[in-house]
Design a protein around this motif. Structure first.
Motif, PDB file in Angstrom:
ATOM      1  N   VAL A 105       0.806  -1.226   0.000  1.00 57.72           N
ATOM      2  CA  VAL A 105       0.000   0.000   0.000  1.00 57.72           C
ATOM      3  C   VAL A 105       0.842   1.280   0.000  1.00 57.72           C
ATOM      4  CG1 VAL A 105      -1.950  -1.123   1.117  1.00 57.72           C
ATOM      5  CG2 VAL A 105      -0.188  -0.019   2.519  1.00 57.72           C
ATOM      6  N   ARG A 163      -9.556   5.274   5.367  1.00 56.78           N
ATOM      7  CA  ARG A 163      -8.741   4.754   4.268  1.00 56.78           C
ATOM      8  C   ARG A 163      -8.057   3.437   4.704  1.00 56.78           C
ATOM      9  NH1 ARG A 163      -9.479   5.748  -0.682  1.00 56.78           N
ATOM     10  NH2 ARG A 163      -8.122   4.276  -1.615  1.00 56.78           N
ATOM     11  N   MET A 201      -8.039  -0.141   2.875  1.00 58.67           N
ATOM     12  CA  MET A 201      -6.763  -0.637   2.363  1.00 58.67           C
ATOM     13  C   MET A 201      -6.258  -1.879   3.092  1.00 58.67           C
ATOM     14  SD  MET A 201      -5.556   0.896  -0.229  1.00 58.67           S
ATOM     15  CE  MET A 201      -5.847   2.367  -1.201  1.00 58.67           C
ATOM     16  N   HIS A 237      -5.240  -4.921   1.332  1.00 58.77           N
ATOM     17  CA  HIS A 237      -4.116  -4.792   0.396  1.00 58.77           C
ATOM     18  C   HIS A 237      -2.761  -4.708   1.112  1.00 58.77           C
ATOM     19  CE1 HIS A 237      -6.804  -4.288  -2.996  1.00 58.77           C
ATOM     20  NE2 HIS A 237      -7.473  -3.365  -2.331  1.00 58.77           N
ATOM     21  N   ASN A 246      -3.590  -8.109  -4.730  1.00 60.04           N
ATOM     22  CA  ASN A 246      -2.803  -6.974  -5.239  1.00 60.04           C
ATOM     23  C   ASN A 246      -2.271  -7.195  -6.649  1.00 60.04           C
ATOM     24  OD1 ASN A 246      -3.151  -5.850  -2.758  1.00 60.04           O
ATOM     25  ND2 ASN A 246      -0.980  -5.661  -2.248  1.00 60.04           N
ATOM     26  N   THR A 274      -1.878 -10.075 -10.324  1.00 61.65           N
ATOM     27  CA  THR A 274      -2.551 -11.045 -11.177  1.00 61.65           C
ATOM     28  C   THR A 274      -1.751 -12.342 -11.165  1.00 61.65           C
ATOM     29  OG1 THR A 274      -1.401  -9.968 -13.011  1.00 61.65           O
ATOM     30  CG2 THR A 274      -3.699  -9.378 -12.670  1.00 61.65           C
ATOM     31  N   GLU A 303       0.207 -14.215 -12.743  1.00 61.54           N
ATOM     32  CA  GLU A 303       1.187 -14.295 -13.825  1.00 61.54           C
ATOM     33  C   GLU A 303       2.557 -14.130 -13.197  1.00 61.54           C
ATOM     34  OE1 GLU A 303      -0.629 -10.947 -15.613  1.00 61.54           O
ATOM     35  OE2 GLU A 303      -1.684 -12.124 -17.129  1.00 61.54           O
ATOM     36  N   LYS A 325       2.136   7.898  -5.408  1.00 60.93           N
ATOM     37  CA  LYS A 325       2.549   7.413  -4.094  1.00 60.93           C
ATOM     38  C   LYS A 325       2.127   5.959  -3.918  1.00 60.93           C
ATOM     39  CE  LYS A 325       2.134   8.859   0.726  1.00 60.93           C
ATOM     40  NZ  LYS A 325       1.470   9.861   1.583  1.00 60.93           N
ATOM     41  N   SER A 326       0.928   5.664  -4.341  1.00 62.45           N
ATOM     42  CA  SER A 326       0.421   4.308  -4.284  1.00 62.45           C
ATOM     43  C   SER A 326      -0.696   4.209  -5.307  1.00 62.45           C
ATOM     44  CB  SER A 326      -0.097   4.000  -2.882  1.00 62.45           C
ATOM     45  OG  SER A 326      -0.653   2.702  -2.866  1.00 62.45           O
ATOM     46  N   ILE A 353      -2.336   0.760  -5.807  1.00 64.12           N
ATOM     47  CA  ILE A 353      -3.144  -0.412  -5.456  1.00 64.12           C
ATOM     48  C   ILE A 353      -4.358   0.004  -4.635  1.00 64.12           C
ATOM     49  CG2 ILE A 353      -3.142  -2.472  -3.981  1.00 64.12           C
ATOM     50  CD1 ILE A 353      -0.300  -3.015  -4.952  1.00 64.12           C
ATOM     51  N   GLY A 354      -5.531  -0.464  -5.038  1.00 65.18           N
ATOM     52  CA  GLY A 354      -6.741  -0.263  -4.254  1.00 65.18           C
ATOM     53  C   GLY A 354      -7.450   1.053  -4.501  1.00 65.18           C
ATOM     54  N   TYR A 355      -6.879   1.912  -5.349  1.00 64.43           N
ATOM     55  CA  TYR A 355      -7.536   3.206  -5.601  1.00 64.43           C
ATOM     56  C   TYR A 355      -8.434   3.139  -6.829  1.00 64.43           C
ATOM     57  CZ  TYR A 355      -4.666   5.480  -2.081  1.00 64.43           C
ATOM     58  OH  TYR A 355      -4.082   5.848  -0.905  1.00 64.43           O
ATOM     59  N   ASP A 374       2.868   3.310 -10.212  1.00 64.47           N
ATOM     60  CA  ASP A 374       3.685   2.423  -9.406  1.00 64.47           C
ATOM     61  C   ASP A 374       3.917   1.161 -10.246  1.00 64.47           C
ATOM     62  OD1 ASP A 374       4.944   1.281  -7.254  1.00 64.47           O
ATOM     63  OD2 ASP A 374       3.309   1.636  -5.852  1.00 64.47           O
ATOM     64  N   GLU A 375       5.140   0.613 -10.212  1.00 67.00           N
ATOM     65  CA  GLU A 375       5.414  -0.545 -11.081  1.00 67.00           C
ATOM     66  C   GLU A 375       4.739  -1.814 -10.572  1.00 67.00           C
ATOM     67  OE1 GLU A 375       7.505   0.476  -8.859  1.00 67.00           O
ATOM     68  OE2 GLU A 375       8.263  -1.317  -7.851  1.00 67.00           O
ATOM     69  N   ILE A 376       4.243  -1.791  -9.323  1.00 60.95           N
ATOM     70  CA  ILE A 376       3.556  -2.985  -8.809  1.00 60.95           C
ATOM     71  C   ILE A 376       2.038  -2.890  -9.015  1.00 60.95           C
ATOM     72  CG2 ILE A 376       5.286  -3.679  -7.106  1.00 60.95           C
ATOM     73  CD1 ILE A 376       3.544  -2.239  -4.975  1.00 60.95           C
ATOM     74  N   PHE A 385      -0.785  -3.986 -10.747  1.00 67.38           N
ATOM     75  CA  PHE A 385      -1.209  -5.061 -11.656  1.00 67.38           C
ATOM     76  C   PHE A 385      -2.722  -5.265 -11.629  1.00 67.38           C
ATOM     77  CE2 PHE A 385       3.252  -6.057 -10.948  1.00 67.38           C
ATOM     78  CZ  PHE A 385       3.666  -6.250 -12.252  1.00 67.38           C
ATOM     79  N   ASP A 386      -3.231  -5.441 -10.408  1.00 64.96           N
ATOM     80  CA  ASP A 386      -4.670  -5.652 -10.319  1.00 64.96           C
ATOM     81  C   ASP A 386      -5.354  -4.293 -10.354  1.00 64.96           C
ATOM     82  OD1 ASP A 386      -7.000  -7.622  -9.525  1.00 64.96           O
ATOM     83  OD2 ASP A 386      -7.266  -5.720  -8.484  1.00 64.96           O
ATOM     84  N   TYR A 390     -10.241  -1.660  -9.722  1.00 61.08           N
ATOM     85  CA  TYR A 390     -10.899  -0.388  -9.381  1.00 61.08           C
ATOM     86  C   TYR A 390     -10.563   0.734 -10.354  1.00 61.08           C
ATOM     87  CZ  TYR A 390     -10.848  -2.889  -4.914  1.00 61.08           C
ATOM     88  OH  TYR A 390     -10.953  -3.834  -3.946  1.00 61.08           O
ATOM     89  N   GLY A 449      -0.032  -7.800 -18.265  1.00 60.81           N
ATOM     90  CA  GLY A 449      -0.880  -8.808 -18.910  1.00 60.81           C
ATOM     91  C   GLY A 449      -0.078  -9.817 -19.705  1.00 60.81           C
ATOM     92  N   ASN A 465       7.850  -3.375 -16.968  1.00 62.02           N
ATOM     93  CA  ASN A 465       8.824  -4.088 -16.153  1.00 62.02           C
ATOM     94  C   ASN A 465       9.586  -5.044 -17.076  1.00 62.02           C
ATOM     95  OD1 ASN A 465       8.289  -3.210 -13.314  1.00 62.02           O
ATOM     96  ND2 ASN A 465       6.237  -3.950 -13.813  1.00 62.02           N
TER      97      ASN A 465
END
Lengths: 409, 409
Positions: free
Chosen positions: A36, A46, A50, A53, A83, A85, A87, B147-148, B150-152, B175-177, B179-180, B183, B216, B239
């Motif tokens: 996060v 928040r 979160m 995650h 967080n 997929t 893969e 900043k982040s 994931i989850g937003y 962010d490079e992480i 993936f999912d 949202y 993907g 990546n």
């Protein structure tokens, strides 16, 4: 806490070396930073959103100091599966993307919940499926590697294939550095070798698979694999580290790619051997290869010219063959510098479910490649019957000559 | 013999550590073993045919011993380009596939003939093309990292994008992480951020590019990139180590992918840091990224939280910007732990043609992300005018607060 299992988290274990600093704080930084981003400064509402995650510190186990005075510890971190997929690129980027660059840290294990593993193809055929194709159930399989492929014409390669096949091997594989196939185009040599496999079958009564090196642009590689199948391919070889695990995943996941896939470990030595950095071989060549769909995995044996520690080779084989939810099992293929005198040791290590794989140990036989194959066949028969190679050599001239050359026990 | 150049060979340089053994013999073994397989036992006629496929020992330079008593040497080997295809997986498998597993060996450099390099796309836009898109020619560019992610939700990310954009940054990256994106689906958030970029432009008069994380299956990733372009993407983040260099190559080589590509170094720390193993960072993140087509390359700066040795960071930037036949130049992006007080040092190192890239150094500003951006803008203006940050801080409240927090010079 090594048995921490959760349906909602992938657990990564890291070996960390550091001069100073609190390991628990480091673990907390990873758990928050790689999920996060920040936690304590988030508003309570928040945080509630979160929470699912947020990464979790599962355990921190200090291991004392190394010779250079660095303190060592194993950190275990749980990453929410929601967080990312299912893969390998997403998984590795999450658990060891930025983190791989953050000091002396090595990824040494990954544990997955069943729901996550289920989303990967795993081997399409696996040990049992390959045995069915060959009709061989009760012994290790035997594979021969083309001595050299570069610069040879289809006709010559087909002849060399036949020489290997009549020696009694179950599989023949291309050299993994076979890229420019101007003289022996991929589909044409697949057709030619398929014919030679039939010709050998009419002599030996044994089926032989040919693993042709699958190369080319990643955007076209699955289509190329399908063309190979149409041309009569019986297996495919892939340099998985060079092309990416996801290419293996897509090949294994495509129902039209109806042949087993052999994973070559090329480039993996850039990642697994350093004690303080990289990814452990059992993860790289074991767990991830199997999940992504390798039916066979080559790796350095503990006995050959390019050697790996025995415990590490056994750990790879374990990952390939252990119960792992519904995944089929992959054939371990300890490789490099294998000759007939090593067969008893290989058998002691891994039993029937392995592939004895040789290049020089077959082609270097004084009487040629076919004799080299027969020497291995005799050695494998001997260990299955509980005989010494010396005993068996009294009935096999090829084995006797092989033992003379490479030394027996 | 470091200047050995040939149109017919790719030259690889290796740092080898070994307890015992002849380095020249090792080099010879590599040159033969990784090309034609064997040489002295080939008949003369065959040797004549195979000559052009045979590797060459270019030089062997002994370097003395390391602290553990291992002898060190640099071996340079020439590999005939006709042995492989102009693709990074083929290249790496050839020069460091099996060899990576063969003892303590590190790939430290690669030199290519023009004919080989010409077959790679290189950056489609490069430094000049990106400057044209932004209309900024005379200063380092400034990038902000979410900043982040994931989850937003899309809406929240779009708001956060706007906050970054009005601070005066030239680029914003995911962010490079990330993936999912349940949202905040990829194309939907590209559309949303493109709108926010326009809204910010109407306030600041400055264009902002958004590098969305391209993820993907590799078999679908080029098509996904094209959909991103149709949705209004202005850049894409990849990546590269996780997906494979060839994915970058195919994206850069596809004329329909009309946006610059940003290479993230995730996972590279599993490969470059060990002194005795792996691949040197300047090859991995410099030379290969540029050839395969990265318009921007992120790598750890020498000054941040995740640090790399300064000489190594400069070597990467050199590879990205030096003359290299017809290849366009890539933007170096030294990253991790960058805050405004580091701008003079970054400028001294790399001058105008770099991207100043910050996450925490922008969002951690006491007055928020927009103020954080403005503090960097003021710092960059200051170094361009030859002023100290302390001087500039008298006219910029944002910079003053940033220096107070992170310490200035």
């Amino acid at each position: 806490m090594g048995d921490w299992v959760s349906d909602d988290y992938v657990m990564a274990s890291y070996l960390v070396h550091q001069q100073a600093g609190d390991f628990y704080k480091k673990a907390q930084g990873i758990a928050v930073g790689l999920t996060v981003g920040s936690w304590t400064d988030l508003p309570a509402e928040r945080q509630e959103q979160m929470k699912k995650h947020l990464g979790q510190v599962v355990s921190v186990e200090e291991l004392g100091e190394d010779e250079a005075g660095n303190r060592k510890a194993i950190l275990q971190i749980g990453y929410p599966v929601c967080n990312f997929t299912a893969e390998i690129p997403a998984l590795l980027t999450t658990v060891f993307g930025k983190l791989s660059m953050d000091g002396m840290i090595k990824l040494v294990d990954l544990q997955f919940p069943e729901s996550f593993v289920k989303q990967f193809p795993g081997p399409k055929y696996g040990i049992e499926g390959i045995r069915q194709r060959l009709g061989v159930y009760d012994r290790p399989l035997l594979m021969s590697i083309f001595k050299s492929c570069i610069g040879y014409e289809t006709k010559t390669l087909a002849e060399l294939f036949y020489q290997q096949a009549i020696g009694g091997v179950d599989l023949v594989k291309d050299d993994e550095i076979f890229f420019d196939d101007t003289y022996a185009p991929f589909e044409r040599r697949i057709e030619a070798c398929a014919k030679e496999a039939e010709r050998a079958y009419s002599v030996t009564g044994k089926k032989v698979l040919y693993a042709a090196n699958l190369t080319g642009p990643v955007t076209e590689i699955v289509e190329k694999a399908k063309r190979a199948v149409e041309a009569g391919a019986s297996a495919l070889l892939l340099n998985v580290l060079a092309y990416g695990y996801d290419v293996l995943h897509r090949l294994a996941g495509d129902p039209a790619v109806t042949v087993p896939i052999m994973a070559h470990p090329a480039l993996s030595g850039a990642v697994y051997p350093a004690p303080q950095y990289g990814i452990r071989a059992s993860v790289l060549l074991g767990k991830l290869m199997r999940m992504a769909g390798a039916d066979f995995v080559l790796y350095p044996s503990a006995y050959g010219s390019v050697a790996m520690e025995r415990t590490e080779t056994l750990a790879i084989a374990d990952e390939l063959r252990m119960d792992a939810f519904a995944l089929k099992r992959s054939f371990p293929v300890p490789s490099a510098g294998i000759h007939p005198a090593l067969v008893p040791q290989l058998y002691e290590d891994l039993g029937n479910d392995q592939i004895v794989n040789a290049g020089g140990g077959i082609h270097g036989h004084p009487d040629g490649s076919a004799a080299g194959g027969r020497a291995f066949v005799a050695a494998i028969e001997a260990v299955l019957k509980g005989r010494t190679l010396a005993e068996a050599a009294t009935e096999s001239d090829e084995l006797a000559k092989a033992l003379q050359l490479w030394g027996g026990k």
